[in-house]
Design a protein around this motif. Sequence first.
Motif, short mmCIF file in Angstrom:
data_model
loop_
_atom_site.label_atom_id
_atom_site.label_comp_id
_atom_site.label_asym_id
_atom_site.label_seq_id
_atom_site.Cartn_x
_atom_site.Cartn_y
_atom_site.Cartn_z
N SER A 1 47.46 -36.33 -1.59
CA SER A 1 46.36 -36.35 -0.62
C SER A 1 45.55 -35.06 -0.71
N SER B 1 44.99 -33.05 3.77
CA SER B 1 46.43 -33.22 3.58
C SER B 1 47.18 -32.28 4.53
N GLU C 1 45.42 -40.79 5.17
CA GLU C 1 46.12 -42.08 5.28
C GLU C 1 45.74 -42.82 6.58
P1 13P Z 1 51.09 -34.75 2.26
O1 13P Z 1 51.17 -34.65 0.78
O2 13P Z 1 49.71 -34.52 2.81
O3 13P Z 1 52.09 -33.88 2.92
O4 13P Z 1 51.41 -36.25 2.66
C1 13P Z 1 52.61 -36.86 2.33
C2 13P Z 1 52.83 -38.02 3.18
O5 13P Z 1 53.76 -38.78 2.98
C3 13P Z 1 51.90 -38.26 4.25
O6 13P Z 1 52.31 -39.34 5.01
#
Ligand code: 13P
Length: 303
Positions: A129, A214, A200
């Motif tokens: 992300s 992220s 997400e």
């Molecule tokens: P990040 O890489 O932003 O920590 O996200 C991982 C994840 O599983 C988010 O739900």
Amino acid sequence: MKFNDLVSKIKKLKKDRGAIILAHNYQLPEVQEIADFLGDSLELSRIASHTDAKVIIFCGVHFMAETASILCPNKKVILPDIDAGCPMADMITAEDVKRLRDKYPEAVFVGYVNTSAEVKAELDFCCTSTNAVELVKNIKSKREIVFIPDKYLADYVSQKTGKKIISWHGFCPTHIKILKEDIIREKKLHPQAKVIAHPECIREVIGLADEVISTSKMVKFCSQTDAKEIIVATEVGIIYRLKKENPFKTFYPASERAICPNMKRITQEKILFALEDLKPEVYVADRIRKKAKKAIEAMFKIL
Ligand code: 13P
Ligand code: SF4
């Protein structure tokens, strides 16, 4: 066992075993407290690949431990609860990707790090992300792009890059619990607050956010911003770290329902057992590992 006994046993055993403890930003406070490093999926894989430690206790979910094993096959990667999976990663299989390849033979295949090693082995590029937008921007080829498995992240990347993207129907069951109404309510309650959201999240939530980032970028943003109040649209576990690192700022979870049960499976006790037994180990066999590594290295190469 008393809290301090447990912590001192973990510390001693960690030393004896030559281990380090890596923990994702969503882990329980008791796990964050004893971690050597906290981070997002990209940061943790980078640390895993550079550490001298022989044993990595990975406090996160299965695909993260697998990524560490792909990058460092000579280290023992232990996931203290082997059932800590990621439902989004389970929403696509390697067979699904092969079928997509048949359907879009000319396409470039980009996959989120939230996928199994078998799926990564079928991709051209892996991304996280933190770098999904940059990575897709940097794909110079005119070929169409297939982005799997998260349809919301794919949608966000398409919006930011202006590129047409063919997506899959995956999603994060935790992030979709955060609704537009939650953000509207929190903004009304805290009109001075800035809103940060994970990519997400659903489109309506992203549309109301000041920053779409992220978890590692959230940590950075919260320490650098002048804002004193921040509404956090992601898994609630990160708020422990944000509060600890920014004691004079106030953080509001966009929704108390945004809890990832898999991220909460790991406890100090399970970490102690993992250090005692050096299991459950996550190991990716060479045949898959070499192919999956190519997609991860392709990401590191273009960014
Ligand atoms: P990040 O890489 O932003 O920590 O996200 C991982 C994840 O599983 C988010 O739900
Ligand atoms: Fe998977 Fe969502 Fe949990 Fe992240 S928060 S590990 S994407 S289920």
